[in-house]
Design a protein around this motif. Sequence first.
Motif, PDB file in Angstrom:
ATOM      1  N   THR A 127       1.053  -2.934  13.882  1.00 21.87           N
ATOM      2  CA  THR A 127       0.823  -1.704  13.933  1.00 21.87           C
ATOM      3  C   THR A 127       1.941  -0.739  13.869  1.00 21.87           C
ATOM      4  O   THR A 127       1.977   0.357  13.313  1.00 21.87           O
ATOM      5  N   HIS A 128       2.998  -1.151  14.082  1.00 17.14           N
ATOM      6  CA  HIS A 128       4.384  -0.655  13.856  1.00 17.14           C
ATOM      7  C   HIS A 128       4.567  -0.469  12.406  1.00 17.14           C
ATOM      8  O   HIS A 128       4.172  -1.005  11.676  1.00 17.14           O
ATOM      9  N   THR A 129       4.925   0.967  12.228  1.00 16.16           N
ATOM     10  CA  THR A 129       5.148   1.283  10.680  1.00 16.16           C
ATOM     11  C   THR A 129       5.824   0.653   9.774  1.00 16.16           C
ATOM     12  O   THR A 129       5.273  -0.079   8.850  1.00 16.16           O
ATOM     13  N   ASP A 130       6.988   0.079  10.283  1.00 20.13           N
ATOM     14  CA  ASP A 130       7.667  -0.844   9.318  1.00 20.13           C
ATOM     15  C   ASP A 130       6.948  -2.286   9.297  1.00 20.13           C
ATOM     16  O   ASP A 130       7.074  -3.123   8.192  1.00 20.13           O
ATOM     17  N   MET A 131       6.477  -2.798  10.502  1.00 16.09           N
ATOM     18  CA  MET A 131       5.865  -4.068  10.601  1.00 16.09           C
ATOM     19  C   MET A 131       4.851  -3.973   9.645  1.00 16.09           C
ATOM     20  O   MET A 131       4.454  -4.888   9.133  1.00 16.09           O
ATOM     21  N   ALA A 132       3.775  -2.763   9.791  1.00 13.20           N
ATOM     22  CA  ALA A 132       2.571  -2.725   8.918  1.00 13.20           C
ATOM     23  C   ALA A 132       2.970  -2.647   7.511  1.00 13.20           C
ATOM     24  O   ALA A 132       2.227  -3.506   6.754  1.00 13.20           O
ATOM     25  N   GLU A 133       3.995  -2.174   7.027  1.00 10.46           N
ATOM     26  CA  GLU A 133       4.259  -1.952   5.658  1.00 10.46           C
ATOM     27  C   GLU A 133       4.634  -3.197   5.262  1.00 10.46           C
ATOM     28  O   GLU A 133       4.468  -3.722   4.104  1.00 10.46           O
ATOM     29  N   THR A 134       5.482  -4.181   6.173  1.00 12.82           N
ATOM     30  CA  THR A 134       5.948  -5.436   5.565  1.00 12.82           C
ATOM     31  C   THR A 134       4.736  -6.366   5.532  1.00 12.82           C
ATOM     32  O   THR A 134       4.833  -7.207   4.517  1.00 12.82           O
ATOM     33  N   TRP A 135       4.007  -6.158   6.501  1.00 12.47           N
ATOM     34  CA  TRP A 135       2.829  -7.177   6.222  1.00 12.47           C
ATOM     35  C   TRP A 135       2.069  -6.993   5.187  1.00 12.47           C
ATOM     36  O   TRP A 135       1.251  -7.816   4.529  1.00 12.47           O
ATOM     37  N   ALA A 136       1.909  -5.576   4.895  1.00 11.28           N
ATOM     38  CA  ALA A 136       1.018  -5.126   3.707  1.00 11.28           C
ATOM     39  C   ALA A 136       1.775  -5.618   2.469  1.00 11.28           C
ATOM     40  O   ALA A 136       1.184  -6.204   1.428  1.00 11.28           O
ATOM     41  N   GLU A 137       2.897  -5.832   2.343  1.00  8.66           N
ATOM     42  CA  GLU A 137       3.804  -6.304   1.095  1.00  8.66           C
ATOM     43  C   GLU A 137       3.587  -8.030   1.058  1.00  8.66           C
ATOM     44  O   GLU A 137       3.507  -8.377   0.020  1.00  8.66           O
ATOM     45  N   CYS A 138       3.814  -8.558   2.278  1.00 11.14           N
ATOM     46  CA  CYS A 138       3.412  -9.983   2.435  1.00 11.14           C
ATOM     47  C   CYS A 138       1.793 -10.265   1.668  1.00 11.14           C
ATOM     48  O   CYS A 138       1.514 -11.268   1.082  1.00 11.14           O
ATOM     49  N   VAL A 139       0.732  -9.656   2.119  1.00 11.47           N
ATOM     50  CA  VAL A 139      -0.465  -9.699   1.821  1.00 11.47           C
ATOM     51  C   VAL A 139      -0.628  -9.404   0.465  1.00 11.47           C
ATOM     52  O   VAL A 139      -1.297 -10.294  -0.384  1.00 11.47           O
ATOM     53  N   LYS A 140       0.100  -8.535  -0.297  1.00 13.75           N
ATOM     54  CA  LYS A 140       0.043  -8.237  -1.483  1.00 13.75           C
ATOM     55  C   LYS A 140       0.487  -9.478  -2.296  1.00 13.75           C
ATOM     56  O   LYS A 140      -0.075  -9.760  -3.395  1.00 13.75           O
ATOM     57  N   LEU A 141       1.556  -9.971  -1.775  1.00 12.47           N
ATOM     58  CA  LEU A 141       1.939 -11.035  -2.674  1.00 12.47           C
ATOM     59  C   LEU A 141       1.184 -12.207  -2.434  1.00 12.47           C
ATOM     60  O   LEU A 141       0.882 -13.169  -3.310  1.00 12.47           O
ATOM     61  N   LEU A 142       0.408 -12.502  -1.368  1.00  8.77           N
ATOM     62  CA  LEU A 142      -0.644 -13.587  -1.176  1.00  8.77           C
ATOM     63  C   LEU A 142      -1.755 -13.361  -2.118  1.00  8.77           C
ATOM     64  O   LEU A 142      -2.578 -14.370  -2.314  1.00  8.77           O
ATOM     65  N   GLU A 143      -2.023 -12.241  -2.637  1.00  5.80           N
ATOM     66  CA  GLU A 143      -3.130 -12.021  -3.252  1.00  5.80           C
ATOM     67  C   GLU A 143      -3.626 -12.894  -4.674  1.00  5.80           C
ATOM     68  O   GLU A 143      -4.468 -13.027  -4.948  1.00  5.80           O
ATOM     69  N   GLY A 144      -2.366 -13.255  -5.169  1.00  4.14           N
ATOM     70  CA  GLY A 144      -2.573 -14.143  -6.434  1.00  4.14           C
ATOM     71  C   GLY A 144      -2.718 -15.497  -5.911  1.00  4.14           C
ATOM     72  O   GLY A 144      -2.845 -16.402  -6.892  1.00  4.14           O
ATOM     73  N   VAL A 145      -2.705 -15.988  -4.475  1.00  6.75           N
ATOM     74  CA  VAL A 145      -2.934 -17.607  -4.218  1.00  6.75           C
ATOM     75  C   VAL A 145      -4.455 -17.904  -4.464  1.00  6.75           C
ATOM     76  O   VAL A 145      -5.416 -16.761  -4.340  1.00  6.75           O
ATOM     77  N   LYS A 146      -4.775 -18.731  -5.278  1.00  5.15           N
ATOM     78  CA  LYS A 146      -5.882 -19.489  -5.547  1.00  5.15           C
ATOM     79  C   LYS A 146      -6.205 -20.430  -4.513  1.00  5.15           C
ATOM     80  O   LYS A 146      -5.624 -21.470  -4.400  1.00  5.15           O
ATOM     81  N   ILE A 147      -7.116 -20.252  -3.550  1.00  5.78           N
ATOM     82  CA  ILE A 147      -7.801 -21.352  -2.545  1.00  5.78           C
ATOM     83  C   ILE A 147      -8.928 -22.238  -3.125  1.00  5.78           C
ATOM     84  O   ILE A 147      -9.763 -21.596  -3.714  1.00  5.78           O
TER      85      ILE A 147
END
Length: 183
Positions: A127-147
């Motif tokens: 929830t910390h602003t910087d941490m939330a932004e970094t996690w959102a960036e990580c999730v954006k990177l993971l969006e292209g992963v095919k399971i």
Amino acid sequence: MVKWIVKFRNERSHLWAKVVMAIHSGGRSFTTIPIKNSISGVWKNIVQLGKGSSLKLSDVQNRLEVKMGCGDKIFFWLDKWVGDYSLKDRFPDLFAVQTDKFCLVQQRYSLTNGEIVWSWGGESPATHTDMAETWAECVKLLEGVKIEKKSDMWLWKQEDKQEVFKVSDLRSELDGMDLIPET
């Protein structure tokens, strides 16, 4: 040595691989091939074989490539499974606050209405602003992963191709190496 490292990566659910992880992982070392130099034994000897040979452990790790399935054999933070860097190296601040640094990809997602939902694994919510932004960036990177529904497979990269590891292929490769440099 390479055979056992490939087996270790492909057979993580087997008892022998769990024992190796329990004995050799932890502390401050977060590697995909765990080794505690303070503990002697067969596993240490297997991994150490690569340190003095012409095929170094780092070469072995670079030549192992994953064929993504359901994420059951891939370390979420430690392996290179999305891009050219591990998530640990790409997002060191997120990695630092993770409770389970050896979690598998499979432990960090769920399927909801056919969509992949990635879950945070830190001690406290992101929830910390910087941490939330970094996690959102990580999730954006993971969006292209095919399971997929099948198990992951670690492959051996030889020149421009990847294939299931075979000791005979590696033996042929090693036989062709010039171990004594010509002067």
